[in-house]
Design a protein around this motif. Sequence first.
Motif, PDB file in Angstrom:
ATOM      1  N   GLU A  25     -11.958 -61.563  -7.832  1.00 45.55           N
ATOM      2  CA  GLU A  25     -13.226 -61.049  -8.353  1.00 45.55           C
ATOM      3  C   GLU A  25     -13.000 -59.730  -9.108  1.00 45.55           C
ATOM      4  N   LYS A  26     -12.236 -58.821  -8.528  1.00 46.40           N
ATOM      5  CA  LYS A  26     -11.933 -57.547  -9.187  1.00 46.40           C
ATOM      6  C   LYS A  26     -11.144 -57.785 -10.471  1.00 46.40           C
ATOM      7  N   PHE A  27     -10.208 -58.713 -10.413  1.00 50.48           N
ATOM      8  CA  PHE A  27      -9.385 -59.073 -11.563  1.00 50.48           C
ATOM      9  C   PHE A  27     -10.251 -59.572 -12.710  1.00 50.48           C
ATOM     10  N   ASN A  28     -11.200 -60.448 -12.401  1.00 49.94           N
ATOM     11  CA  ASN A  28     -12.080 -61.014 -13.423  1.00 49.94           C
ATOM     12  C   ASN A  28     -13.004 -59.944 -14.007  1.00 49.94           C
ATOM     13  N   LEU A  29     -13.621 -59.144 -13.140  1.00 46.64           N
ATOM     14  CA  LEU A  29     -14.543 -58.095 -13.597  1.00 46.64           C
ATOM     15  C   LEU A  29     -13.824 -56.988 -14.368  1.00 46.64           C
ATOM     16  N   ASN A  30     -12.538 -56.808 -14.097  1.00 42.22           N
ATOM     17  CA  ASN A  30     -11.785 -55.775 -14.806  1.00 42.22           C
ATOM     18  C   ASN A  30     -11.773 -56.013 -16.311  1.00 42.22           C
ATOM     19  N   LEU A  31     -11.924 -57.266 -16.730  1.00 43.54           N
ATOM     20  CA  LEU A  31     -11.969 -57.556 -18.156  1.00 43.54           C
ATOM     21  C   LEU A  31     -13.160 -56.861 -18.816  1.00 43.54           C
ATOM     22  N   LEU A  32     -14.305 -56.850 -18.138  1.00 39.13           N
ATOM     23  CA  LEU A  32     -15.472 -56.156 -18.685  1.00 39.13           C
ATOM     24  C   LEU A  32     -15.238 -54.647 -18.706  1.00 39.13           C
ATOM     25  N   GLN A  33     -14.600 -54.140 -17.660  1.00 42.01           N
ATOM     26  CA  GLN A  33     -14.282 -52.708 -17.621  1.00 42.01           C
ATOM     27  C   GLN A  33     -13.319 -52.343 -18.746  1.00 42.01           C
ATOM     28  N   ARG A  34     -12.368 -53.214 -19.029  1.00 38.42           N
ATOM     29  CA  ARG A  34     -11.429 -52.962 -20.130  1.00 38.42           C
ATOM     30  C   ARG A  34     -12.179 -52.886 -21.456  1.00 38.42           C
ATOM     31  N   ILE A  35     -13.150 -53.773 -21.657  1.00 40.12           N
ATOM     32  CA  ILE A  35     -13.947 -53.744 -22.888  1.00 40.12           C
ATOM     33  C   ILE A  35     -14.732 -52.435 -22.978  1.00 40.12           C
ATOM     34  N   ASN A  36     -15.258 -51.982 -21.838  1.00 36.53           N
ATOM     35  CA  ASN A  36     -15.955 -50.693 -21.816  1.00 36.53           C
ATOM     36  C   ASN A  36     -15.039 -49.553 -22.252  1.00 36.53           C
ATOM     37  N   VAL A  37     -13.849 -49.512 -21.666  1.00 40.18           N
ATOM     38  CA  VAL A  37     -12.935 -48.389 -21.901  1.00 40.18           C
ATOM     39  C   VAL A  37     -12.348 -48.426 -23.311  1.00 40.18           C
ATOM     40  N   GLU A  38     -11.875 -49.596 -23.734  1.00 31.75           N
ATOM     41  CA  GLU A  38     -11.139 -49.677 -24.992  1.00 31.75           C
ATOM     42  C   GLU A  38     -12.034 -49.870 -26.214  1.00 31.75           C
ATOM     43  N   LEU A  39     -13.216 -50.468 -26.006  1.00 32.92           N
ATOM     44  CA  LEU A  39     -14.080 -50.764 -27.148  1.00 32.92           C
ATOM     45  C   LEU A  39     -15.414 -50.016 -27.086  1.00 32.92           C
ATOM     46  N   GLY A  40     -15.580 -49.146 -26.080  1.00 29.48           N
ATOM     47  CA  GLY A  40     -16.790 -48.345 -25.987  1.00 29.48           C
ATOM     48  C   GLY A  40     -18.040 -49.142 -25.678  1.00 29.48           C
ATOM     49  N   ALA A  41     -17.905 -50.260 -24.970  1.00 30.49           N
ATOM     50  CA  ALA A  41     -19.066 -51.076 -24.596  1.00 30.49           C
ATOM     51  C   ALA A  41     -19.763 -50.465 -23.386  1.00 30.49           C
ATOM     52  N   ASP A  42     -20.918 -51.024 -23.029  1.00 29.92           N
ATOM     53  CA  ASP A  42     -21.677 -50.490 -21.894  1.00 29.92           C
ATOM     54  C   ASP A  42     -22.023 -51.581 -20.878  1.00 29.92           C
ATOM     55  N   PHE A  43     -21.029 -52.430 -20.558  1.00 27.07           N
ATOM     56  CA  PHE A  43     -21.230 -53.433 -19.515  1.00 27.07           C
ATOM     57  C   PHE A  43     -21.533 -52.753 -18.184  1.00 27.07           C
ATOM     58  N   ASP A  44     -22.547 -53.246 -17.487  1.00 27.17           N
ATOM     59  CA  ASP A  44     -22.827 -52.861 -16.105  1.00 27.17           C
ATOM     60  C   ASP A  44     -22.216 -53.949 -15.225  1.00 27.17           C
TER      61      ASP A  44
END
Length: 322
Positions: free
Chosen positions: A216-235
């Motif tokens: 679960e953490k592994f899968n959700l980390n993809l959204l966190q990566r998009i937040n960090v590297e692309l400046g997205a605002d996934f909750d």
Amino acid sequence: MKAALSSVMENQLQNNEFLRDVLEGLGGNRKTLPCKYLYDEVGSRLFEEICDSSDYYLTRNEADIFAIHLDKIAERIGPEALLIEPGAGNCEKVEALLAALDSPKGYYPIDISPEILLDAERRIKNGLPGMQVWSEVGDFTQAAVWDNLINIPSRKRVVFFPGSTIGNFEPLEAECLLELFASNLSPGDGLVIGTDLVKDSVTLERAYNDSDHITEKFNLNLLQRINVELGADFDLSLFAHRAFYHSLRQRVEMHLVCLKSHSVSIADTKIEFIEGETIHTENSHKYSIAGFNSLLTRSGFEPVCFWQDPAETYVIHYAQAI
């Protein structure tokens, strides 16, 4: 100064490709994200934890095969081989095999994570003094990362592709990838590749929904990566991990389920999410031995032999380029 500028430009190009793939994948009616982006530095570390979990049998059973049959696999590969590992990650699986080979020419690992690859290269050189290592940072599905092989003379080349990574690709994509492998080999060169066998859905789904919630953490980390590297605002709290076995397609599918309708901003683009819809992040196809042999044959390889774990849940194949 030129090296620094080159590094900056390379990072910009990678981010542009990442952004393009994310916007393209999330812009369709069925939202998807390429599974290769799961494996940044954090994702790669989490995947190592998954492999150590009690529910994820694949790594453990594959390790049993190498422990039992290592000498036979090394003998089959033969002397003076250059071992090539696409998607090498931390390179831990290859160390025992490199040590068992007869006068290996060296090791050519390919991975998109430079940090993981650098650590692995240092460890291999320390553990196996004199071992030549040519690390290549990049996407192993792209032909360019294979180009430097032409500068490494060797008696025999062998692609080492464990971990059932081939299962992450759609059947046609898997065939294209194997064809890419074959195109970088000469007749008689080898392929050592791991595949997970078709089995009951309970065992499969437990492996991808581990009790420690690491997947679960592994899968959700993809959204966190998009937040960090692309400046997205996934909750991240608005998404949940889901993995299930699709029996007709003989694959485990991994998704992120939207728990509440909302929008997400990525760069200058707004993406709308509807409650209940999913982002499809990864597949893990399962094969019968006969089915995978057919795939090998279509892709430019001749199946030679295979080894199984004692429980017959997993297979290591050896094939040679035609």
